[in-house]
Structure formats: C-alpha cells, structure tokens
Design a protein around this motif. Structure first.
Motif, mmCIF file in Angstrom:
data_model
loop_
_atom_site.group_PDB
_atom_site.id
_atom_site.type_symbol
_atom_site.label_atom_id
_atom_site.label_comp_id
_atom_site.label_asym_id
_atom_site.label_seq_id
_atom_site.Cartn_x
_atom_site.Cartn_y
_atom_site.Cartn_z
ATOM 1 N N THR A 83 34.209 46.812 54.790
ATOM 2 C CA THR A 83 35.256 47.796 54.546
ATOM 3 C C THR A 83 34.642 49.190 54.435
ATOM 4 O O THR A 83 33.416 49.350 54.407
ATOM 5 C CB THR A 83 36.033 47.506 53.240
ATOM 6 O OG1 THR A 83 35.247 47.913 52.112
ATOM 7 C CG2 THR A 83 36.381 46.024 53.114
ATOM 8 N N ASP A 140 45.887 53.216 47.540
ATOM 9 C CA ASP A 140 45.370 52.727 48.821
ATOM 10 C C ASP A 140 44.720 51.358 48.681
ATOM 11 O O ASP A 140 44.777 50.533 49.598
ATOM 12 C CB ASP A 140 44.312 53.702 49.371
ATOM 13 C CG ASP A 140 44.866 55.086 49.612
ATOM 14 O OD1 ASP A 140 45.690 55.236 50.532
ATOM 15 O OD2 ASP A 140 44.473 56.015 48.874
ATOM 16 N N GLY A 168 50.301 50.449 54.277
ATOM 17 C CA GLY A 168 49.013 50.558 54.947
ATOM 18 C C GLY A 168 47.840 50.322 54.029
ATOM 19 O O GLY A 168 46.687 50.269 54.479
ATOM 20 N N TYR A 170 45.615 48.119 51.006
ATOM 21 C CA TYR A 170 45.189 46.726 50.909
ATOM 22 C C TYR A 170 44.753 46.406 49.484
ATOM 23 O O TYR A 170 44.490 47.290 48.673
ATOM 24 C CB TYR A 170 44.065 46.407 51.902
ATOM 25 C CG TYR A 170 42.707 47.001 51.578
ATOM 26 C CD1 TYR A 170 41.791 46.333 50.759
ATOM 27 C CD2 TYR A 170 42.317 48.234 52.115
ATOM 28 C CE1 TYR A 170 40.543 46.867 50.484
ATOM 29 C CE2 TYR A 170 41.077 48.777 51.841
ATOM 30 C CZ TYR A 170 40.189 48.089 51.028
ATOM 31 O OH TYR A 170 38.947 48.621 50.754
ATOM 32 N N TYR A 253 47.766 43.010 52.469
ATOM 33 C CA TYR A 253 48.141 44.316 53.019
ATOM 34 C C TYR A 253 49.615 44.574 52.776
ATOM 35 O O TYR A 253 50.415 43.649 52.666
ATOM 36 C CB TYR A 253 47.904 44.364 54.523
ATOM 37 C CG TYR A 253 46.505 44.105 54.984
ATOM 38 C CD1 TYR A 253 45.590 45.146 55.098
ATOM 39 C CD2 TYR A 253 46.099 42.823 55.345
ATOM 40 C CE1 TYR A 253 44.294 44.909 55.548
ATOM 41 C CE2 TYR A 253 44.822 42.577 55.800
ATOM 42 C CZ TYR A 253 43.912 43.622 55.895
ATOM 43 O OH TYR A 253 42.652 43.386 56.337
ATOM 44 N N LYS A 254 49.982 45.865 52.761
ATOM 45 C CA LYS A 254 51.384 46.249 52.702
ATOM 46 C C LYS A 254 51.703 47.118 53.927
ATOM 47 O O LYS A 254 51.046 48.140 54.134
ATOM 48 C CB LYS A 254 51.678 47.024 51.421
ATOM 49 C CG LYS A 254 53.114 47.486 51.257
ATOM 50 C CD LYS A 254 53.317 48.168 49.918
ATOM 51 C CE LYS A 254 54.726 48.697 49.734
ATOM 52 N NZ LYS A 254 54.925 49.347 48.434
#
Length: 254
Positions: A83, A140, A168, A170, A253-254
């Motif tokens: 990430t 975020d 967007g 996570y 995730y969204k």
C-alpha cells in the motif's frame, strides 16, 4: 535464560505480564538478541521470540522489542509493501491503537492520524465504536484490529465504520477467526469467565468469527478482499517473521 523467561511467563497473570513487559522489553531484547527471527516493525533480530496466549500459549510469537504478535507483523508488512500508507497523504482513524504501531504512526508526516477507543488512556478520542462522534465520509483509511470480537452489536459497529469511511477509502478489520468454522458462533448464556476463555479464546470475547465474517461485511456495503498475504511470502520469510501461515487480512473498501 529462555527457560527462566518461560517460567515467569507461565507464572504471572497475562495482563500483568504485558504491563511489566513494557518496562522489561529492553532487557528481554538484550538477552534474546540473535539472528534467527526478525521483527519487521523495527528490523531487530533475535534467537527466539517469547510465548504468548490466554490459557494455551503459542510458542515463539511475541517480539521482545516491539511486543508485536503475528497479526501485527503481518499488517506491517502488508501496509509497507502493498500500500501507499507510508507515503501518500491520508486521513487515518485507528481504533484501540497497538503500542507497536502508535509512536511509529504518529511520526509519519504524510498522515493525519487520529486514534480512538472507549477505555484506552492512550487514545486521542474516547468514543463508542457503535456511536462515533465523527462526520460521515471522514477517513481515507480505517484500522480496526481485534476489536469487533469484543462488541456485542458488531453490526452497528460495522455500520459506523462504513459511515465514517470516505468513498474510495479502505480499511483493515482484522479479527480472530476460525477458518474451519463456516458460521460465526456466539452464546450470551455462557457467563463463566473460564468457560468463555475456553470457547471464545478470551473471557471478554463475545463470539468466534467463522468464514461468514466476510459476507457480513459485504452486507453492510463494503467491498471485501480476503487477502492471504502469506501466500505471497516464502516459507522461510513466514518463519523468519513468525507469521501465522494462512491468516487472512480482511481488506474492505467503500
């Protein structure tokens, strides 16, 4: 020396041991230093790690320097290598912040870092995970690891996590999980602490999550990736870092 440490580890109550270990860890790190096992969080190496566990102990899993366990080291490796957590500008919410991460994450210049917990004196914001004081679509990244198994209404907690996550964004929502169990098990009628420890792993856990955990997260609205990151590591790396082979990272995730 290892036998002496193990004797005291078995003798002392686990909560007291953990508190004392923060004072004793420089001594432990000195006597156990070697080159067989490495804690990737601070890159220090040892001839052995320490045992850990409520009731039945897992040998060679507690890092003498950071006091990290398998799940902490797995999370660190994943965040570091897979990430942009350590480089991109992010607004981060961290529940029940672990000591092995807290100071390191606070030093990161790229993240706006907030910690929260209902009881922890080291958290920035005292808050109930089922009734968070944060605005919709605020963060975020959300880190919430080994928390949900303590929460009676985990559905409400998951809904709150979803609410405060940015579109967007996570999250990593690790839990103790029995992957051999299809369905999550909970039983409030079991009140004896020793029996709860035997069945749920700790007396203050309210359920044992099964494989259906991921589908429950999906039912809240999350997109879920079941990341078996140890599959991307060699057996020698898994042993070197003392990871739990096959442990799943629940990435949402969204």
């Amino acid at each position: 020396m290892k036998k002496v440490f193990k004797f005291f580890l078995n003798l002392l109550p686990r909560p007291l041991l953990i508190r004392l270990s923060y004072i004793a860890r420089p001594i432990l790190a000195f006597f156990l230093k070697g080159n067989k096992f490495t804690d990737p969080i601070d890159s220090k190496s040892f001839k052995t790690f320490l045992p850990y566990g409520y009731g039945k102990q897992r040998p060679n899993v507690l890092s003498p320097s950071t006091l990290s366990l398998e799940r902490h080291r797995l999370l660190w490796l994943y965040l570091r290598d897979e990430t942009d957590f350590f480089s991109a500008e992010k607004k981060v919410l961290h529940f029940a912040p672990e000591q092995c991460f807290l100071k390191r994450f606070r030093k990161l210049k790229n993240i706006d870092y907030t910690t929260t917990d209902l009881l922890s004196p080291i958290a920035d914001v005292k808050a109930d995970i089922c009734d968070l004081p944060f605005k919709d679509n605020s963060y975020d990244v959300i880190l919430c690891n080994h928390v949900l198994e303590h929460i009676p209404d985990d559905t409400k907690a998951m809904q709150e996590l979803y609410r405060v996550m940015k579109p967007g964004g996570y999250g990593i929502l690790q839990i103790p999980q029995d992957l051999n169990r299809e369905c999550t098990f909970e039983d409030d009628s079991i009140t004896d602490k020793a029996e709860r420890s035997k069945i749920f792993g700790q007396y203050d856990h309210v359920r044992v999550y099964g494989r259906d955990y991921f589908d429950k997260l999906r039912s809240i609205g999350f997109k879920v990736d079941e990341v078996n990151y140890t599959d991307q590591l060699s057996n020698s790396e898994i042993d070197k870092y003392r990871l739990a082979k096959g442990e799943i990272i629940p990435l949402v995730y969204k």
